[in-house]
Design a protein around this motif. Structure first.
Motif, PDB file in Angstrom:
ATOM      1  N   VAL A   9       0.821  -1.208   0.000  1.00 17.03           N
ATOM      2  CA  VAL A   9       0.000   0.000   0.000  1.00 17.03           C
ATOM      3  C   VAL A   9       0.856   1.260   0.000  1.00 17.03           C
ATOM      4  N   ASP A  10       2.020   1.211   0.630  1.00 20.64           N
ATOM      5  CA  ASP A  10       2.855   2.423   0.687  1.00 20.64           C
ATOM      6  C   ASP A  10       3.481   2.762  -0.661  1.00 20.64           C
ATOM      7  N   GLU A  11       3.307   1.886  -1.672  1.00 24.20           N
ATOM      8  CA  GLU A  11       3.784   2.183  -3.020  1.00 24.20           C
ATOM      9  C   GLU A  11       2.695   2.801  -3.889  1.00 24.20           C
ATOM     10  N   VAL A  12       1.481   2.914  -3.356  1.00 31.42           N
ATOM     11  CA  VAL A  12       0.383   3.539  -4.100  1.00 31.42           C
ATOM     12  C   VAL A  12       0.532   5.046  -3.948  1.00 31.42           C
ATOM     13  N   LEU A  13       1.295   5.635  -4.860  1.00 32.76           N
ATOM     14  CA  LEU A  13       1.630   7.047  -4.737  1.00 32.76           C
ATOM     15  C   LEU A  13       0.909   7.916  -5.759  1.00 32.76           C
ATOM     16  N   ALA A  14       0.682   7.391  -6.950  1.00 32.07           N
ATOM     17  CA  ALA A  14       0.078   8.192  -8.014  1.00 32.07           C
ATOM     18  C   ALA A  14      -0.621   7.279  -8.996  1.00 32.07           C
ATOM     19  N   GLY A  15      -1.349   7.901  -9.923  1.00 28.54           N
ATOM     20  CA  GLY A  15      -2.040   7.143 -10.950  1.00 28.54           C
ATOM     21  C   GLY A  15      -3.486   6.914 -10.608  1.00 28.54           C
ATOM     22  N   PRO A  16      -4.271   6.428 -11.564  1.00 23.34           N
ATOM     23  CA  PRO A  16      -5.695   6.165 -11.334  1.00 23.34           C
ATOM     24  C   PRO A  16      -5.900   5.226 -10.155  1.00 23.34           C
ATOM     25  N   LEU A  17      -6.898   5.555  -9.326  1.00 23.85           N
ATOM     26  CA  LEU A  17      -7.074   4.822  -8.073  1.00 23.85           C
ATOM     27  C   LEU A  17      -8.553   4.637  -7.759  1.00 23.85           C
ATOM     28  N   VAL A  18      -8.914   3.408  -7.371  1.00 22.96           N
ATOM     29  CA  VAL A  18     -10.233   3.114  -6.822  1.00 22.96           C
ATOM     30  C   VAL A  18     -10.036   2.732  -5.366  1.00 22.96           C
ATOM     31  N   THR A  19     -10.602   3.517  -4.472  1.00 20.54           N
ATOM     32  CA  THR A  19     -10.590   3.191  -3.046  1.00 20.54           C
ATOM     33  C   THR A  19     -11.938   2.572  -2.703  1.00 20.54           C
ATOM     34  N   ALA A  20     -11.938   1.388  -2.111  1.00 22.89           N
ATOM     35  CA  ALA A  20     -13.195   0.667  -1.863  1.00 22.89           C
ATOM     36  C   ALA A  20     -13.198   0.125  -0.441  1.00 22.89           C
ATOM     37  N   ASN A  21     -14.157   0.600   0.366  1.00 23.13           N
ATOM     38  CA  ASN A  21     -14.192   0.214   1.775  1.00 23.13           C
ATOM     39  C   ASN A  21     -15.586  -0.209   2.229  1.00 23.13           C
ATOM     40  N   VAL A  22     -15.615  -1.167   3.135  1.00 25.29           N
ATOM     41  CA  VAL A  22     -16.846  -1.557   3.818  1.00 25.29           C
ATOM     42  C   VAL A  22     -16.992  -0.596   4.996  1.00 25.29           C
ATOM     43  N   ASP A  23     -17.875   0.373   4.856  1.00 27.70           N
ATOM     44  CA  ASP A  23     -17.978   1.456   5.831  1.00 27.70           C
ATOM     45  C   ASP A  23     -19.411   1.978   5.835  1.00 27.70           C
ATOM     46  N   GLY A  24     -20.220   1.468   6.748  1.00 25.00           N
ATOM     47  CA  GLY A  24     -21.621   1.851   6.804  1.00 25.00           C
ATOM     48  C   GLY A  24     -21.834   3.317   7.105  1.00 25.00           C
ATOM     49  N   GLN A  25     -20.973   3.905   7.939  1.00 21.36           N
ATOM     50  CA  GLN A  25     -21.126   5.321   8.277  1.00 21.36           C
ATOM     51  C   GLN A  25     -20.852   6.210   7.069  1.00 21.36           C
ATOM     52  N   ALA A  26     -19.807   5.887   6.324  1.00 23.55           N
ATOM     53  CA  ALA A  26     -19.507   6.667   5.121  1.00 23.55           C
ATOM     54  C   ALA A  26     -20.635   6.547   4.113  1.00 23.55           C
ATOM     55  N   TYR A  27     -21.199   5.324   3.997  1.00 23.51           N
ATOM     56  CA  TYR A  27     -22.348   5.145   3.103  1.00 23.51           C
ATOM     57  C   TYR A  27     -23.506   6.036   3.549  1.00 23.51           C
ATOM     58  N   ASP A  28     -23.830   6.017   4.819  1.00 29.07           N
ATOM     59  CA  ASP A  28     -24.943   6.819   5.326  1.00 29.07           C
ATOM     60  C   ASP A  28     -24.709   8.307   5.089  1.00 29.07           C
ATOM     61  N   ASP A  29     -23.487   8.773   5.314  1.00 29.19           N
ATOM     62  CA  ASP A  29     -23.185  10.193   5.144  1.00 29.19           C
ATOM     63  C   ASP A  29     -23.350  10.629   3.692  1.00 29.19           C
ATOM     64  N   LEU A  30     -22.837   9.824   2.760  1.00 31.42           N
ATOM     65  CA  LEU A  30     -22.951  10.187   1.351  1.00 31.42           C
ATOM     66  C   LEU A  30     -24.391  10.075   0.860  1.00 31.42           C
ATOM     67  N   ALA A  31     -25.115   9.061   1.352  1.00 29.94           N
ATOM     68  CA  ALA A  31     -26.523   8.918   0.976  1.00 29.94           C
ATOM     69  C   ALA A  31     -27.324  10.127   1.454  1.00 29.94           C
ATOM     70  N   ALA A  32     -27.039  10.600   2.662  1.00 30.12           N
ATOM     71  CA  ALA A  32     -27.734  11.772   3.186  1.00 30.12           C
ATOM     72  C   ALA A  32     -27.405  13.011   2.366  1.00 30.12           C
ATOM     73  N   HIS A  33     -26.146  13.127   1.952  1.00 37.06           N
ATOM     74  CA  HIS A  33     -25.731  14.273   1.133  1.00 37.06           C
ATOM     75  C   HIS A  33     -26.471  14.293  -0.197  1.00 37.06           C
ATOM     76  N   VAL A  34     -26.582  13.122  -0.826  1.00 33.29           N
ATOM     77  CA  VAL A  34     -27.225  13.049  -2.142  1.00 33.29           C
ATOM     78  C   VAL A  34     -28.712  13.337  -2.050  1.00 33.29           C
TER      79      VAL A  34
END
Length: 382
Positions: free
Chosen positions: A45-70
């Motif tokens: 992971v410490d070599e992921v410095l640049a370039g196209p990136l997909v960050t994907a996490n199992v995170d219910g709170q982040a889901y709820d926050d973005l859903a509320a924003h939308v």
């Protein structure tokens, strides 16, 4: 929180990294799904410095926050991957072009920053997050390849010693049948339904499009692979999760007749992971090659395998144009300004290269052994 993990995908000169800080399942899924055809590899992971990136996490709170924003204000509604997607675009005047979206049915939320080459996915369960991350990483690779002059063809492909045979035709014409039969007779499977191609000097280079392969129950049986799949399932192994549950039930029950959607227009098929072709069926995979010949198959139950007289030229339907890609519209801005089929000039150049290569129209029946022997001879003669 689990140890952060990352998988990098490479195809041609394009690359994308899938990273997760919450679930190794997400990055191992990308490694499994793309590894056989694209040069996927785990990376620190410490070599992921640049370039196209997909960050994907199992995170219910982040889901709820973005859903509320939308959903807090005006938003658009679109269909993406057969699910309703609600989305809003940046309106702060900052010019970032950020796109935030939520799929309530799938419990997935997205935040895309296309100009930064970063897309984040959040959800409540590992498998939906992994599926979404893989789908979006593939779209980012596609956008990069199209910008680099590649074109996407609607064709199956097999290779031997780097020489590729492409098979063209509409749905049901026999592209998958042709590819799998040749793969059972010594060719390497390079693609089931679509391929990237690019003129390089006098050659037309080919790269695969990784995807779950859809194989009907009848074809699976005719190829002699039905019992292999059934025994694997009974032993607890799984096919791709996009497979309809009725197909799984039919396999476990030993049913070999085709299954149809309620409207009777589309067959429900077995969905095979790329790595299951070598792992379950003993078929080798190819990762690249150069086009050497073209086949235009046609399946007729009463036919005896034979060459068919007459010519066949490529048309718009042989390229993966916008009209064929409506399942995954570019709602996240990953391919802004890019023709999804590769552009008129690129398509014309590819068509000119293909027109001078050996090509044959073939009729195939329902005798798989006869079809396989016939196709092997035709491919050897081309």
């Amino acid at each position: 929180m689990s140890t952060p993990t990352a998988t990098r995908l490479r195809a041609g000169a394009a690359s994308v990294t899938v990273r997760s800080t919450t679930s190794a399942f997400v990055t191992s899924w990308a490694l499994r799904y793309f590894g056989p055809w694209w040069k996927a590899a785990a990376m620190p992971v410490d070599e992921v410095l640049a370039g196209p990136l997909v960050t994907a996490n199992v995170d219910g709170q982040a889901y709820d926050d973005l859903a509320a924003h939308v959903t807090a204000g005006p938003h658009d509604k679109v269909t993406y991957a057969k699910a309703q997607l609600l989305l809003v675009r940046d309106s702060t005047g900052t010019g970032t072009g950020t796109i935030t979206a939520v799929s309530p049915a799938e419990h997935l939320a997205y935040r895309s920053e296309p100009f930064a080459g970063h897309l984040a996915v959040y959800g409540r369960a590992p498998e939906p997050v992994a599926l979404a991350a893989a789908r979006l990483a593939r779209e980012m690779i596609r956008a990069a390849l199209l910008r680099d002059g590649w074109t996407l063809l609607h064709a199956s492909a097999v290779a031997r010693d780097g020489r590729v045979v492409l098979s063209f035709g509409s749905k049901g014409a026999g592209k998958t049948t042709t590819a799998l039969l040749l793969a059972s007779r010594g060719h390497q499977l390079l693609a089931n339904d679509r391929v990237f191609v690019k003129p390089v000097g006098d050659d037309l280079r080919v790269l695969p499009w990784p995807a779950a392969a859809a194989v009907g129950l009848g074809l699976l049986d005719a190829l002699g692979l039905y019992d292999v799949v059934r025994e694997r399932l009974r032993a607890g192994e799984q096919l791709h999760p996009t497979q309809h549950p009725e197909v799984t039930a039919a396999l476990l029950a030993g049913r070999r007749d085709p299954l149809w959607e309620p409207d009777g227009r589309r067959e429900r098929k077995v969905q095979v992971f790329p790595d299951q072709f070598p792992g379950w069926f003993g078929m080798e995979l190819a990762t690249e090659g150069r086009v050497g010949a073209l086949l235009f198959p046609r399946v007729d139950a009463a036919a005896v395998p034979a060459l068919v007289e007459g010519g066949r030229t490529l048309g718009e339907a042989d390229f993966m144009s916008g009209s064929t890609e409506d399942r995954y519209p570019d709602v996240f801005g990953l391919a802004q300004g890019i023709d999804p089929a590769g552009g008129v000039l690129a398509r014309t150049t590819v068509a000119e290269h293909l027109a001078v290569l050996p090509h044959r129209q073939v009729a195939l029946g329902h005798d798989s052994a006869a079809n396989a022997a016939f196709l092997a001879n035709v491919a050897d003669d081309l």
